[in-house]
Design a protein around this motif. Structure first.
Motif, PDB file in Angstrom:
ATOM      1  N   GLN A 297     -12.767  80.131  15.490  1.00  0.00           N
ATOM      2  CA  GLN A 297     -12.299  78.909  16.153  1.00  0.00           C
ATOM      3  C   GLN A 297     -10.905  78.563  15.598  1.00  0.00           C
ATOM      4  OE1 GLN A 297     -15.176  75.611  16.850  1.00  0.00           O
ATOM      5  NE2 GLN A 297     -16.526  76.771  15.499  1.00  0.00           N
ATOM      6  N   PRO A 298      -9.965  79.509  15.693  1.00  0.00           N
ATOM      7  CA  PRO A 298      -8.688  79.305  14.995  1.00  0.00           C
ATOM      8  C   PRO A 298      -7.844  78.153  15.530  1.00  0.00           C
ATOM      9  CG  PRO A 298      -8.530  81.207  16.423  1.00  0.00           C
ATOM     10  CD  PRO A 298      -9.987  80.769  16.428  1.00  0.00           C
ATOM     11  N   GLU A 299      -7.910  77.874  16.833  1.00  0.00           N
ATOM     12  CA  GLU A 299      -7.101  76.780  17.378  1.00  0.00           C
ATOM     13  C   GLU A 299      -7.499  75.445  16.745  1.00  0.00           C
ATOM     14  OE1 GLU A 299      -7.226  80.107  20.286  1.00  0.00           O
ATOM     15  OE2 GLU A 299      -8.791  78.959  19.287  1.00  0.00           O
ATOM     16  N   ALA A 300      -8.779  75.158  16.756  1.00  0.00           N
ATOM     17  CA  ALA A 300      -9.265  73.888  16.209  1.00  0.00           C
ATOM     18  C   ALA A 300      -9.088  73.828  14.697  1.00  0.00           C
ATOM     19  CB  ALA A 300     -10.731  73.688  16.588  1.00  0.00           C
ATOM     20  N   CYS A 301      -9.392  74.924  14.013  1.00  0.00           N
ATOM     21  CA  CYS A 301      -9.241  74.935  12.554  1.00  0.00           C
ATOM     22  C   CYS A 301      -7.773  74.766  12.170  1.00  0.00           C
ATOM     23  CB  CYS A 301      -9.826  76.208  11.967  1.00  0.00           C
ATOM     24  SG  CYS A 301     -11.638  76.249  12.009  1.00  0.00           S
ATOM     25  N   ALA A 302      -6.868  75.418  12.900  1.00  0.00           N
ATOM     26  CA  ALA A 302      -5.437  75.265  12.614  1.00  0.00           C
ATOM     27  C   ALA A 302      -4.982  73.830  12.854  1.00  0.00           C
ATOM     28  CB  ALA A 302      -4.621  76.233  13.465  1.00  0.00           C
ATOM     29  N   ALA A 303      -5.466  73.220  13.921  1.00  0.00           N
ATOM     30  CA  ALA A 303      -5.080  71.836  14.228  1.00  0.00           C
ATOM     31  C   ALA A 303      -5.526  70.884  13.120  1.00  0.00           C
ATOM     32  CB  ALA A 303      -5.658  71.409  15.575  1.00  0.00           C
ATOM     33  N   LEU A 304      -6.766  71.037  12.657  1.00  0.00           N
ATOM     34  CA  LEU A 304      -7.267  70.177  11.584  1.00  0.00           C
ATOM     35  C   LEU A 304      -6.551  70.488  10.274  1.00  0.00           C
ATOM     36  CD1 LEU A 304      -9.133  68.032  10.430  1.00  0.00           C
ATOM     37  CD2 LEU A 304     -10.950  69.777  10.300  1.00  0.00           C
ATOM     38  N   ALA A 305      -6.383  71.767   9.962  1.00  0.00           N
ATOM     39  CA  ALA A 305      -5.723  72.149   8.710  1.00  0.00           C
ATOM     40  C   ALA A 305      -4.287  71.639   8.663  1.00  0.00           C
ATOM     41  CB  ALA A 305      -5.767  73.660   8.537  1.00  0.00           C
ATOM     42  N   ARG A 306      -3.593  71.689   9.777  1.00  0.00           N
ATOM     43  CA  ARG A 306      -2.212  71.196   9.826  1.00  0.00           C
ATOM     44  C   ARG A 306      -2.177  69.695   9.505  1.00  0.00           C
ATOM     45  NH1 ARG A 306      -1.345  72.563  14.538  1.00  0.00           N
ATOM     46  NH2 ARG A 306      -0.862  74.717  14.043  1.00  0.00           N
ATOM     47  N   ARG A 307      -3.083  68.941  10.089  1.00  0.00           N
ATOM     48  CA  ARG A 307      -3.138  67.494   9.805  1.00  0.00           C
ATOM     49  C   ARG A 307      -3.446  67.245   8.330  1.00  0.00           C
ATOM     50  NH1 ARG A 307      -6.261  63.748  13.809  1.00  0.00           N
ATOM     51  NH2 ARG A 307      -5.327  62.254  12.380  1.00  0.00           N
ATOM     52  N   LEU A 308      -4.353  68.049   7.788  1.00  0.00           N
ATOM     53  CA  LEU A 308      -4.722  67.892   6.377  1.00  0.00           C
ATOM     54  C   LEU A 308      -3.538  68.194   5.463  1.00  0.00           C
ATOM     55  CD1 LEU A 308      -8.227  69.558   6.625  1.00  0.00           C
ATOM     56  CD2 LEU A 308      -7.790  67.132   6.129  1.00  0.00           C
ATOM     57  N   LYS A 309      -2.820  69.276   5.745  1.00  0.00           N
ATOM     58  CA  LYS A 309      -1.651  69.626   4.934  1.00  0.00           C
ATOM     59  C   LYS A 309      -0.598  68.526   5.023  1.00  0.00           C
ATOM     60  CE  LYS A 309      -0.917  72.523   2.775  1.00  0.00           C
ATOM     61  NZ  LYS A 309      -1.141  72.537   1.321  1.00  0.00           N
ATOM     62  N   ASP A 310      -0.366  68.018   6.233  1.00  0.00           N
ATOM     63  CA  ASP A 310       0.615  66.946   6.414  1.00  0.00           C
ATOM     64  C   ASP A 310       0.236  65.694   5.624  1.00  0.00           C
ATOM     65  OD1 ASP A 310       2.082  68.613   8.077  1.00  0.00           O
ATOM     66  OD2 ASP A 310       1.455  67.612   9.943  1.00  0.00           O
ATOM     67  N   ALA A 311      -1.072  65.498   5.414  1.00  0.00           N
ATOM     68  CA  ALA A 311      -1.550  64.340   4.654  1.00  0.00           C
ATOM     69  C   ALA A 311      -1.634  64.622   3.156  1.00  0.00           C
ATOM     70  CB  ALA A 311      -2.918  63.902   5.184  1.00  0.00           C
ATOM     71  N   GLY A 312      -1.297  65.846   2.739  1.00  0.00           N
ATOM     72  CA  GLY A 312      -1.233  66.153   1.312  1.00  0.00           C
ATOM     73  C   GLY A 312      -2.468  66.797   0.712  1.00  0.00           C
TER      74      GLY A 312
END
Length: 182
Positions: free
Chosen positions: A81-96
């Motif tokens: 499920q790379p699209e969804a995992c990438a979307a969540l991971a990107r938000r998490l990285k942006d939040a630190g």
């Protein structure tokens, strides 16, 4: 819901201390075609099981716990499920947040998939540490930290992506940083 706005989940663990360093939030995705003998989550293998969550809801649940230092994607197989995992991971990285992912695929397998599946490369770019390779029951050891069998590697993804080949992660290279939401 589009694939990048929702994630099919086997389970969410808001306070894990076994899926990487520090207090972590575990996102166990649903669906895995590896079917490794001795899998610790065989119920996570059927792609149609689990519960569908919106990415926003998962992110909000993570952010609500101000003690969380990192998030670990496990499964099931996050790269199915790379699209969804990438979307969540990107938000998490942006939040630190520090982001780990476990995959039955090797780093090399994922690199071979990336040209035809850009979300795989996007997800890899958002990960701090990748624990790669299938679980091999005959190589299982309870002495191993953060992996189930000795064939699995713990890779420092920023360094790995910078040099284009696997670079082993070392605890000394890990530093706990407070999420920006603190």
């Amino acid at each position: 819901m589009s694939e990048s706005n929702s994630l099919r989940v086997f389970g969410l663990v808001p306070d894990s201390i076994v899926d990487g360093p520090g207090l972590r939030y575990g996102v166990f995705v649903q669906g895995c075609t590896h079917a490794c003998p001795g899998c610790h989550n065989p119920e996570s293998q059927p792609a149609g099981g689990g519960t569908v969550y919106e990415i926003d809801a998962i992110f909000d649940d993570i952010a609500a716990n101000r003690l969380i230092q990192g998030v670990t994607f496990s499964g099931g197989e996050p790269f199915e499920q790379p699209e969804a995992c990438a979307a969540l991971a990107r938000r998490l990285k942006d939040a630190g947040y520090n982001v780990w992912a476990y995959s039955g695929y090797t780093f090399e397998d994922l690199c071979a998939q990336a040209p035809g599946r850009p979300a795989v490369a996007d997800f890899l770019a958002c990960i701090d540490v990748l624990v790669d390779g299938p679980f091999v029951e005959s190589l299982r050891s309870y002495e191993l930290e953060w992996r189930g069998s000795s064939n699995q590697r713990i890779l420092d993804m920023p360094k790995t992506l910078a040099v284009g080949e696997p670079v082993e992660w070392r605890l000394s290279s890990f530093k706990i940083e407070l999420p920006s939401s603190w």
